[in-house]
Design a protein around this motif. Structure first.
Motif, PDB file in Angstrom:
ATOM      1  N   VAL A  50       0.816  -1.227   0.000  1.00  0.00           N
ATOM      2  CA  VAL A  50       0.000   0.000   0.000  1.00  0.00           C
ATOM      3  C   VAL A  50       0.844   1.269   0.000  1.00  0.00           C
ATOM      4  CG1 VAL A  50      -1.964  -1.115   1.109  1.00  0.00           C
ATOM      5  CG2 VAL A  50      -0.240   0.035   2.519  1.00  0.00           C
ATOM      6  N   GLU A  51       2.118   1.168   0.362  1.00  0.00           N
ATOM      7  CA  GLU A  51       2.945   2.376   0.437  1.00  0.00           C
ATOM      8  C   GLU A  51       3.059   3.144  -0.884  1.00  0.00           C
ATOM      9  OE1 GLU A  51       6.024   2.073   4.157  1.00  0.00           O
ATOM     10  OE2 GLU A  51       6.588   1.047   2.304  1.00  0.00           O
ATOM     11  N   LYS A  61       0.864   4.181  -2.657  1.00  0.00           N
ATOM     12  CA  LYS A  61      -0.217   5.171  -2.702  1.00  0.00           C
ATOM     13  C   LYS A  61       0.140   6.467  -1.984  1.00  0.00           C
ATOM     14  CE  LYS A  61      -4.081   1.859  -2.789  1.00  0.00           C
ATOM     15  NZ  LYS A  61      -5.349   1.471  -2.103  1.00  0.00           N
ATOM     16  N   THR A 108       1.536   9.846  -1.240  1.00  0.00           N
ATOM     17  CA  THR A 108       2.060  11.022  -1.914  1.00  0.00           C
ATOM     18  C   THR A 108       2.677  11.958  -0.876  1.00  0.00           C
ATOM     19  OG1 THR A 108      -0.023  12.217  -1.638  1.00  0.00           O
ATOM     20  CG2 THR A 108       0.234  10.876  -3.643  1.00  0.00           C
ATOM     21  N   VAL A 144      -8.473   7.203   1.307  1.00  0.00           N
ATOM     22  CA  VAL A 144      -7.480   6.593   0.423  1.00  0.00           C
ATOM     23  C   VAL A 144      -7.237   5.130   0.776  1.00  0.00           C
ATOM     24  CG1 VAL A 144      -5.093   6.714  -0.398  1.00  0.00           C
ATOM     25  CG2 VAL A 144      -6.380   8.832   0.060  1.00  0.00           C
ATOM     26  N   PHE A 145      -7.130   4.857   2.072  1.00  0.00           N
ATOM     27  CA  PHE A 145      -6.692   3.525   2.502  1.00  0.00           C
ATOM     28  C   PHE A 145      -7.825   2.658   3.082  1.00  0.00           C
ATOM     29  CE2 PHE A 145      -2.934   6.274   2.782  1.00  0.00           C
ATOM     30  CZ  PHE A 145      -2.121   5.622   1.872  1.00  0.00           C
TER      31      PHE A 145
END
Length: 420
Positions: A88-89, A91, A93, A418-419
């Motif tokens: 997931v990292e 993603k 920004t 986002v997550f």
């Protein structure tokens, strides 16, 4: 910088064995200049009746922006957990790291943390968040994998930028771990730290698998490897060390490196092992405390970490000679020793980095000077912090609480979209 007088402090935890009642603390130019009764001076005053004044806490190892992932990966041992995080990292920004770092810093300030040492990406985002909220941040490039010119050039640019702009904290060169980073990267990291006069940090000897892999690859154990290639020294910090040999401890002692103990994260990730805390302290090794990241702990509360360090040591050793004072020193004066700043004590000449606790908290009762440190380590939590002072400035208190809570809430809303 104007002066600040902390008047009528109910208790002041000065250093090991010294807790005083009903004294004042005078701060000028970011440092403590006097601790005594009936002091005058200071352009600003804070009435500290009902407050316990203690040194601010140093979170000596964390990954602040991993606040974004808190609660996502609570199952799996270290390497399974790492695989989930690494998926997931990508993603993340700059903006998301900034939002997560602001939330993490706000939380740490509310928990009495006055300085933290960070290892993560988008260094400028974390530094910006720290500067805005007024905490001491030590952050810098994280090197992983093999050596290439572009990687080192970017690292040099980040180090130059941090050393130019950092007013409260400073820079650190991070290397992820011996099982993910080449010997050449470790050597270059040590050269960079020496060139810029900054800190040096790495995860090491965290799991049994890591020790076996390093021994198979290089013929020596992880700390031995770091010693042979010149990574160990007074600016170095070695994080975890649950699988370390007795002869490696002597290498650490001779080098003057600091060990950072992260007991909660180690247990949550089932890394096993046994950090030989008693032997480290007895030999004079500087041992500091860290929470690790908010996804592997999952808290940034250093009060919990102090408690856990004592309880884990007593469980492992079947002995009680690691005590509350020892844990408090690891979280304060030892952390300041690691970052190269006189602090972690409440006495003239020390940095005015302080945590002020609510003496009326039920977790601190019954309260006397004799019991104060026991309560701080075994019973208190970050929620008992009423004020946090960094460099003589009040960066957390009743007037600032609402804004910090809003910062955390807003970041949570952005990051959960986002997550998930």
């Amino acid at each position: 910088m104007g002066g600040l007088l902390l008047r009528n402090c109910s208790l002041v935890v000065k250093r090991r064995g010294i807790v005083e009642e009903e004294v004042d603390v005078l701060i000028e130019d970011g440092r403590i200049v006097a601790v005594d009764k009936g002091l005058g001076g200071g352009s600003d005053e804070l009435d500290c009746r009902g407050l316990i004044v203690m040194p601010g806490l140093v979170n000596a190892h964390t990954h602040a922006a991993m606040w974004a992932f808190r609660g996502l990966f609570d199952r799996g041992e270290l390497h399974e957990w790492l695989s989930a995080v690494w998926r997931v990292e990508p993603k993340l920004t700059w903006r998301l790291v900034y939002e997560a770092s602001r939330a993490a810093v706000a939380e740490m300030l509310m928990n009495g943390v006055t300085a933290f040492v960070d290892m993560y990406f988008h260094v400028d985002a974390t530094l910006k968040a720290a500067e805005e909220l007024g905490v001491r941040a030590y952050t810098g490039p994280t090197l992983v994998g093999g050596l290439d010119e572009g990687k080192i050039r970017r690292a040099e640019e980040e180090l130059a930028s941090i050393t130019r702009r950092a007013t409260l904290g400073g820079a650190v060169v991070n290397v992820h771990a011996p099982y993910t980073s080449s010997v050449e990267v470790y050597r270059e990291a040590a050269r960079l730290a020496e060139r810029y006069g900054v800190l040096l940090s790495t995860h090491v000897s965290e799991t049994r698998d890591e020790v076996y892999e390093v021994k198979r690859r290089y013929g020596v154990f992880p700390v031995e490897l770091l010693s042979r290639i010149g990574f160990l020294g007074p600016r170095s910090s070695l994080v975890h060390l649950g699988w370390v040999t007795s002869w490696e401890l002597e290498e650490i002692r001779r080098s003057g490196a600091t060990v950072v103990h992260c007991p909660s994260s180690n247990m949550k990730l089932a890394t096993g092992g046994f950090l030989p805390l008693r032997e480290m302290l007895d030999s004079g090794i500087n041992v500091a405390l860290g929470t690790d990241g908010p996804v592997s702990n999952n808290t940034l509360d250093m009060f919990r970490e102090m408690r856990m360090a004592v309880l884990l040591a007593r469980n492992n050793y079947w002995r009680t000679d690691v005590d509350a004072w020892g844990a408090l020193e690891m979280a304060t004066v030892n952390g300041y020793r690691m970052i190269g700043l006189k602090g972690g004590v409440v006495e003239p000449g020390a940095a005015a980095d302080l945590a002020l606790l609510n003496a009326s908290s039920p977790r601190l009762a019954p309260l006397t000077a004799r019991r104060a440190v026991s309560h701080i380590v075994y019973s208190a939590c970050g929620c008992d912090v009423a004020y946090t002072v960094v460099g003589g400035s009040v960066v957390y208190g009743p007037e600032k609480r609402g804004a910090l809570v809003d910062t955390i809430r807003e970041a949570g809303a952005v990051l959960s979209e986002v997550f998930g």
